[in-house]
Design a protein around this motif. Sequence first.
Motif, mmCIF file in Angstrom:
data_model
loop_
_atom_site.group_PDB
_atom_site.id
_atom_site.type_symbol
_atom_site.label_atom_id
_atom_site.label_comp_id
_atom_site.label_asym_id
_atom_site.label_seq_id
_atom_site.Cartn_x
_atom_site.Cartn_y
_atom_site.Cartn_z
ATOM 1 N N LYS A 168 0.812 -1.215 0.000
ATOM 2 C CA LYS A 168 0.000 0.000 0.000
ATOM 3 C C LYS A 168 0.852 1.274 0.000
ATOM 4 N N LYS A 169 2.051 1.198 0.581
ATOM 5 C CA LYS A 169 2.899 2.384 0.661
ATOM 6 C C LYS A 169 3.854 2.516 -0.529
ATOM 7 N N THR A 170 3.967 1.467 -1.318
ATOM 8 C CA THR A 170 4.960 1.503 -2.407
ATOM 9 C C THR A 170 4.364 1.301 -3.792
ATOM 10 N N TYR A 171 3.075 0.954 -3.905
ATOM 11 C CA TYR A 171 2.529 0.611 -5.213
ATOM 12 C C TYR A 171 2.501 1.801 -6.168
ATOM 13 N N MET A 172 2.552 3.036 -5.628
ATOM 14 C CA MET A 172 2.567 4.233 -6.461
ATOM 15 C C MET A 172 3.983 4.750 -6.717
ATOM 16 N N LYS A 173 4.984 3.954 -6.397
ATOM 17 C CA LYS A 173 6.367 4.344 -6.646
ATOM 18 C C LYS A 173 6.632 4.411 -8.149
ATOM 19 N N GLY A 174 7.280 5.480 -8.575
ATOM 20 C CA GLY A 174 7.612 5.612 -9.997
ATOM 21 C C GLY A 174 6.505 6.287 -10.776
ATOM 22 N N GLY A 175 6.379 5.917 -12.031
ATOM 23 C CA GLY A 175 5.354 6.500 -12.881
ATOM 24 C C GLY A 175 5.730 7.896 -13.355
ATOM 25 N N ARG A 176 4.718 8.626 -13.840
ATOM 26 C CA ARG A 176 4.895 9.977 -14.382
ATOM 27 C C ARG A 176 3.710 10.822 -13.935
ATOM 28 N N ARG A 177 3.976 12.043 -13.519
ATOM 29 C CA ARG A 177 2.891 12.903 -13.051
ATOM 30 C C ARG A 177 2.427 13.825 -14.176
ATOM 31 N N LEU A 178 1.119 13.841 -14.395
ATOM 32 C CA LEU A 178 0.523 14.741 -15.377
ATOM 33 C C LEU A 178 -0.021 15.962 -14.654
ATOM 34 N N LYS A 179 0.310 17.137 -15.126
ATOM 35 C CA LYS A 179 -0.109 18.366 -14.461
ATOM 36 C C LYS A 179 -1.458 18.831 -15.004
ATOM 37 N N GLY A 180 -2.454 18.900 -14.133
ATOM 38 C CA GLY A 180 -3.763 19.377 -14.542
ATOM 39 C C GLY A 180 -4.873 18.529 -13.970
ATOM 40 N N TYR A 181 -6.106 18.841 -14.385
ATOM 41 C CA TYR A 181 -7.254 18.076 -13.906
ATOM 42 C C TYR A 181 -7.307 16.721 -14.610
ATOM 43 N N ASN A 182 -7.600 15.712 -13.834
ATOM 44 C CA ASN A 182 -7.525 14.319 -14.281
ATOM 45 C C ASN A 182 -8.111 14.083 -15.671
ATOM 46 N N MET A 183 -9.379 14.400 -15.848
ATOM 47 C CA MET A 183 -10.049 14.086 -17.106
ATOM 48 C C MET A 183 -9.440 14.844 -18.275
ATOM 49 N N ASP A 184 -9.027 16.076 -18.037
ATOM 50 C CA ASP A 184 -8.444 16.893 -19.103
ATOM 51 C C ASP A 184 -7.132 16.290 -19.599
ATOM 52 N N VAL A 185 -6.243 15.977 -18.667
ATOM 53 C CA VAL A 185 -4.899 15.537 -19.076
ATOM 54 C C VAL A 185 -4.914 14.125 -19.646
ATOM 55 N N ILE A 186 -5.817 13.284 -19.152
ATOM 56 C CA ILE A 186 -5.903 11.926 -19.687
ATOM 57 C C ILE A 186 -6.418 11.955 -21.127
ATOM 58 N N THR A 187 -7.416 12.790 -21.383
ATOM 59 C CA THR A 187 -7.929 12.912 -22.747
ATOM 60 C C THR A 187 -6.856 13.464 -23.676
ATOM 61 N N ASP A 188 -6.085 14.436 -23.205
ATOM 62 C CA ASP A 188 -4.994 14.988 -24.017
ATOM 63 C C ASP A 188 -3.967 13.909 -24.357
ATOM 64 N N GLU A 189 -3.650 13.055 -23.387
ATOM 65 C CA GLU A 189 -2.696 11.970 -23.641
ATOM 66 C C GLU A 189 -3.229 11.010 -24.699
ATOM 67 N N ALA A 190 -4.517 10.718 -24.637
ATOM 68 C CA ALA A 190 -5.120 9.798 -25.611
ATOM 69 C C ALA A 190 -5.076 10.397 -27.020
ATOM 70 N N ILE A 191 -5.426 11.663 -27.133
ATOM 71 C CA ILE A 191 -5.392 12.334 -28.435
ATOM 72 C C ILE A 191 -3.958 12.395 -28.968
ATOM 73 N N ARG A 192 -3.013 12.665 -28.092
ATOM 74 C CA ARG A 192 -1.607 12.722 -28.505
ATOM 75 C C ARG A 192 -1.146 11.368 -29.056
ATOM 76 N N TRP A 193 -1.628 10.291 -28.441
ATOM 77 C CA TRP A 193 -1.245 8.951 -28.926
ATOM 78 C C TRP A 193 -1.759 8.729 -30.351
ATOM 79 N N ILE A 194 -3.001 9.127 -30.615
ATOM 80 C CA ILE A 194 -3.533 8.987 -31.975
ATOM 81 C C ILE A 194 -2.702 9.817 -32.946
ATOM 82 N N ASP A 195 -2.383 11.052 -32.559
ATOM 83 C CA ASP A 195 -1.578 11.929 -33.415
ATOM 84 C C ASP A 195 -0.213 11.321 -33.735
ATOM 85 N N ASN A 196 0.399 10.726 -32.726
ATOM 86 C CA ASN A 196 1.756 10.199 -32.892
ATOM 87 C C ASN A 196 1.819 8.924 -33.718
#
Length: 495
Positions: A168-196
């Motif tokens: 429980k204390k370590t499962y969030m170790k690592g990863g990447r932080r997205l700056k902004g409101y959850n739904m906004d930044v996740i949708t942007d990441e999805a659109i970026r993947w299609i673009d790329n």
Amino acid sequence: LNNTMTRHFSLFSLIAIFTFQAVSVAAARPNIIFIVADDHARKAIGAYGNTDIHTPGLDRLAAEGMRFNHALTPNSFCTPARAAILTGKYSHKNGVTHLNQRFDGSQQTFPKLLQKAGYETSLFGKWHLLTQPTGFDHYCVMKMQGMAHDPIVFEPQHEWIVWGPKTKKTYMKGGRRLKGYNMDVITDEAIRWIDNRGDSEKPFCLLLHPKPPHEPYDPAPRHATLWEDVTIPEPPTLLDDYRGRTPEAIADTMRSNRIFLKQNLRSLSMDERKAMSREEATRILYQEYIKGYYRLVMAVDENIVKLLDYLDDSHLTKNTLVIYTSDQGFSLGEHGFYNKQWMYEEPLHQPLIVRYPGKIKAGTVHDSMVNHVDLAPTLLDIVNHPIPDDMQGYSLKPILEGKSNKVRDASYYHFYSHGKQLPEMIGIRTETQKLIHYPGMEGNYRWEMFDLKSDPEEMNNLAHSSDHRELRYQLTQELRSLAERYEDPVQIPEK
């Protein structure tokens, strides 16, 4: 033509024919964007009749596609519902029966089958199945619930630590932080993947899993004051006392369901609630709850608009199948509830909207029962991939194409016990009736039966009515038959 020229011409013709056929097959397979929101009640969408909230994105999707009025979940909890969607199997078959239970990622899923069929697959957003995602060429996911603001996401290059009692204390170790409101930044990441993807000739299947409108009701700053000076109408059953029905037996302990007992609604402390009538307190808390919920829905809908506009601007709309649904429905104050773990109509029903220009007639509404286990076989059928025999759902392709009126006469449901607050329930819903068995309850609280035509609010339990014995017997036999058909190892008693 001489023989050499004839051979060259014939060879050129064959290459041209095979190339044309390959292009035609590829063109016949749509891109897929499959959106699975979290806890989105069907009633919280304008297209489903809500006049308190404006949802232009989802309303547009419905106006341009097919809206299902009776899309049902087989198990109304986040983790098992998502497993059912991926596998096309009921909980007892895919191995995920409870919340926060590990999904066996080695098993067959529709993204894996689409990969074999030549699709490029991706996943963005909430991942509540604990084990590392499989079947995706790329993923960018939040583990467990994720955070409303500046979420941490994990991608294939990141170490994956499974959530559990020891991690429980370590499962969030690592990863990447997205700056902004959850739904906004996740949708942007999805659109970026299609673009790329650039000029990739492969069709794609993108799964987008929004966190909202799941609590906490911490909205995007732009939505923080919406409905602040408005009183939202109450549902007629907000002050339900559960008389004669199963929740009556556990009414005072249902902290996971009742608005009156929900501690993180801050407009009234627990002491303040005790100092006033339950009815008055429930009404005050309802306003806080529903406004917080609607504010999260707004973020979802705005990003649906963004996504649909992107498809238009990128000339992808015509050949992209878009599906919008939720892992299950949600109670918006009906029966005084705020959650989902019951087989009543509000948590049982989730929205389901499907758009595929030129293939699905715009603005159509479908009224027969469909189920989450139908989605995997539907996607496979649409791309002309064989549906595995062990998938337990039905393809909805004939319904989407206007060639069939229904795939089932009754829908099966099995919610597993999560302690005394959330009892086990096994049930069947037909077009006009519902029967629910509670194995862990006692006496008359073991059964509920409702006539959905005369009692759509499910206030009158007919399970013990002498005038309805024949109907009770008939539904019990149908319930037992469905359990046997789906090989669910449960016992359905006569009484």
